[in-house]
Design an enzyme around this catalytic site. Structure first.
Site, PDB file in Angstrom:
ATOM      1  N   ARG A   1       1.021  -1.289  -0.158  1.00  0.00           N
ATOM      2  CA  ARG A   1      -0.391  -0.311  -0.056  1.00  0.00           C
ATOM      3  C   ARG A   1       0.688   1.638  -0.093  1.00  0.00           C
ATOM      4  O   ARG A   1       0.327   2.247  -0.313  1.00  0.00           O
ATOM      5  CB  ARG A   1      -0.726  -0.088   1.289  1.00  0.00           C
ATOM      6  CG  ARG A   1      -1.379  -1.116   1.739  1.00  0.00           C
ATOM      7  CD  ARG A   1      -2.273  -1.518   2.859  1.00  0.00           C
ATOM      8  NE  ARG A   1      -2.651  -0.303   3.368  1.00  0.00           N
ATOM      9  CZ  ARG A   1      -3.162   0.203   4.372  1.00  0.00           C
ATOM     10  NH1 ARG A   1      -2.109  -0.318   5.143  1.00  0.00           N
ATOM     11  NH2 ARG A   1      -3.538   1.275   4.210  1.00  0.00           N
TER      12      ARG A   1
ATOM     13  N   GLN B   1       5.949   4.032   7.861  1.00  0.00           N
ATOM     14  CA  GLN B   1       5.389   2.889   8.691  1.00  0.00           C
ATOM     15  C   GLN B   1       5.775   1.673   8.970  1.00  0.00           C
ATOM     16  O   GLN B   1       5.697   0.869  10.186  1.00  0.00           O
ATOM     17  CB  GLN B   1       3.628   2.423   8.910  1.00  0.00           C
ATOM     18  CG  GLN B   1       2.642   3.713   8.627  1.00  0.00           C
ATOM     19  CD  GLN B   1       1.537   3.218   8.556  1.00  0.00           C
ATOM     20  OE1 GLN B   1       1.226   2.271   8.330  1.00  0.00           O
ATOM     21  NE2 GLN B   1       0.610   4.143   7.726  1.00  0.00           N
TER      22      GLN B   1
ATOM     23  N   HIS C   1       9.245  -2.397  14.139  1.00  0.00           N
ATOM     24  CA  HIS C   1       7.725  -2.737  13.381  1.00  0.00           C
ATOM     25  C   HIS C   1       8.951  -4.105  13.484  1.00  0.00           C
ATOM     26  O   HIS C   1       8.028  -5.762  13.330  1.00  0.00           O
ATOM     27  CB  HIS C   1       7.138  -2.207  12.316  1.00  0.00           C
ATOM     28  CG  HIS C   1       6.479  -2.926  12.026  1.00  0.00           C
ATOM     29  ND1 HIS C   1       4.703  -2.757  12.428  1.00  0.00           N
ATOM     30  CD2 HIS C   1       6.372  -3.900  10.623  1.00  0.00           C
ATOM     31  CE1 HIS C   1       4.515  -3.198  11.496  1.00  0.00           C
ATOM     32  NE2 HIS C   1       5.471  -4.185  10.388  1.00  0.00           N
TER      33      HIS C   1
ATOM     34  N   HIS D   1      10.045  -6.553  16.122  1.00  0.00           N
ATOM     35  CA  HIS D   1       9.617  -6.737  16.113  1.00  0.00           C
ATOM     36  C   HIS D   1       9.349  -8.344  15.440  1.00  0.00           C
ATOM     37  O   HIS D   1       8.854  -9.324  16.858  1.00  0.00           O
ATOM     38  CB  HIS D   1       7.873  -6.323  16.999  1.00  0.00           C
ATOM     39  CG  HIS D   1       6.933  -6.878  17.070  1.00  0.00           C
ATOM     40  ND1 HIS D   1       7.043  -7.421  18.556  1.00  0.00           N
ATOM     41  CD2 HIS D   1       5.922  -7.577  16.763  1.00  0.00           C
ATOM     42  CE1 HIS D   1       5.721  -7.854  18.571  1.00  0.00           C
ATOM     43  NE2 HIS D   1       5.194  -8.056  17.927  1.00  0.00           N
TER      44      HIS D   1
ATOM     45  N   LYS E   1     -10.226   3.511  20.074  1.00  0.00           N
ATOM     46  CA  LYS E   1      -9.085   4.102  20.040  1.00  0.00           C
ATOM     47  C   LYS E   1      -8.081   5.000  20.915  1.00  0.00           C
ATOM     48  O   LYS E   1      -6.909   3.883  21.223  1.00  0.00           O
ATOM     49  CB  LYS E   1      -8.893   4.506  18.717  1.00  0.00           C
ATOM     50  CG  LYS E   1      -8.265   5.248  18.178  1.00  0.00           C
ATOM     51  CD  LYS E   1      -7.729   6.246  16.688  1.00  0.00           C
ATOM     52  CE  LYS E   1      -6.492   6.220  16.433  1.00  0.00           C
ATOM     53  NZ  LYS E   1      -6.861   7.245  15.181  1.00  0.00           N
TER      54      LYS E   1
ATOM     55  N   GLN F   1      -2.246  -1.637  25.840  1.00  0.00           N
ATOM     56  CA  GLN F   1      -0.773  -2.644  26.133  1.00  0.00           C
ATOM     57  C   GLN F   1      -0.114  -2.735  26.808  1.00  0.00           C
ATOM     58  O   GLN F   1       0.635  -3.624  26.980  1.00  0.00           O
ATOM     59  CB  GLN F   1       0.240  -1.347  24.759  1.00  0.00           C
ATOM     60  CG  GLN F   1      -0.811  -1.112  22.840  1.00  0.00           C
ATOM     61  CD  GLN F   1      -0.450  -2.753  22.360  1.00  0.00           C
ATOM     62  OE1 GLN F   1       0.156  -3.897  23.254  1.00  0.00           O
ATOM     63  NE2 GLN F   1      -0.029  -2.821  21.160  1.00  0.00           N
TER      64      GLN F   1
END
Length: 283
Positions: free
Chosen positions: A134, A139, A144, A147, A201, A208
């Protein structure tokens, strides 16, 4: 001794200590197949994917993402049930719970649930693949990718040597969190008409934080017990360190984003989440 030399002590190979029950399960005979998969993943999401998409329009993946996210929700609910039935709601004390290496139905059920959780970490790599396809490359941060790479790699050793006991509590919690998170992602991917159902949200970061506090406290018990003969304490150190690091990272994010009322730079706020973009409206 011949020539006056002393005989060297025999070194026991690490894999001799492995759980023989999981030897023939997919990906468990050796760490090399999973290492290859992880390397391909890192190469694709950081180099090959962005290069292939450079002169292409972003893919419209709305329907696949909805199906994928709801599938993760269902899969997570199933793993929660299996973790509970194989120990956490069926005999575990939530203190010094040892690994049961027997061939009893319950012990085998726990070992298989651990493997399912391990396998789910490869499925979740699609999070990053969707970002790349996309063209949401901002991002795809280091944290990220790190992990999504380190979780399956470390969990291979967990399943191989200690599939059960107190070292699996964080997996149960993580599945619970994923039910909430991936439900949010699925509804968000369904478009603006469903935004009114995403009022919670703002609580995602709190969820977390609660997760990492619980993981840290639970593992921390081990270091204050007079006697707990857990078979592979090194895994508890790894889990404790991992939970503590992410607790600090999320506390830092929460303080700057909500307590001080300042928004962090996009790349940092994205990097703080397991699936970057959790703190902002999905595109």
């Amino acid at each position: 001794m011949m020539n006056g030399l002393k005989k060297r002590p025999k070194i026991t190979p690490l894999l001799v200590c492995a759980d023989p029950r999981v030897e023939d399960w997919p990906l468990m005979s050796s760490p090399f197949p999973q290492t290859l998969v992880i390397l391909i993943y890192v190469y694709f999401v950081t180099m090959l994917g962005p290069r292939l998409m450079e002169n292409r329009k972003p893919f419209d993946l709305k329907r696949p993402m909805i199906i994928y996210n709801f599938s993760i929700v269902v899969f997570s609910i199933y793993m929660i049930y299996e973790f509970l039935m194989s120990g956490w709601a069926n005999g575990y004390s939530y203190r010094c719970d040892l690994v049961d290496y027997s061939s009893s139905p319950q012990a085998l059920r726990m070992a298989w649930t651990c493997w399912l959780y391990y396998f789910s970490k490869f499925v979740e790599m699609l999070d990053t693949v969707f970002f790349v396809l996309r063209k949401k490359n901002s991002q795809v941060t280091f944290l990220h990718v790190y992990h999504h790479s380190i979780m399956p790699f470390t969990w291979w050793f967990g399943v191989k040597f200690a599939p059960g006991g107190l070292g699996t509590f964080h997996a149960l919690l993580n599945c619970c969190v994923h039910v909430v998170m991936y439900t949010y992602y699925a509804l968000s991917a369904m478009g603006p008409a469903y935004q009114k159902y995403l009022w919670w949200k703002k609580h995602m970061t709190t969820i977390q934080l609660v997760q990492f506090v619980m993981v840290t406290v639970h593992i921390g018990q081990f270091f204050f017990m007079k006697e707990c003969p857990y078979q592979f304490p090194v895994f508890l150190y790894v889990i404790g360190l991992y939970g503590l690091i992410f607790l600090v990272l999320f506390l830092n994010f929460y303080y700057h984003a909500y307590t001080k009322g300042k928004r962090l730079p996009k790349v940092i706020s994205c990097g703080m989440s397991f699936r970057n973009g959790v703190y902002k409206k999905a595109q």
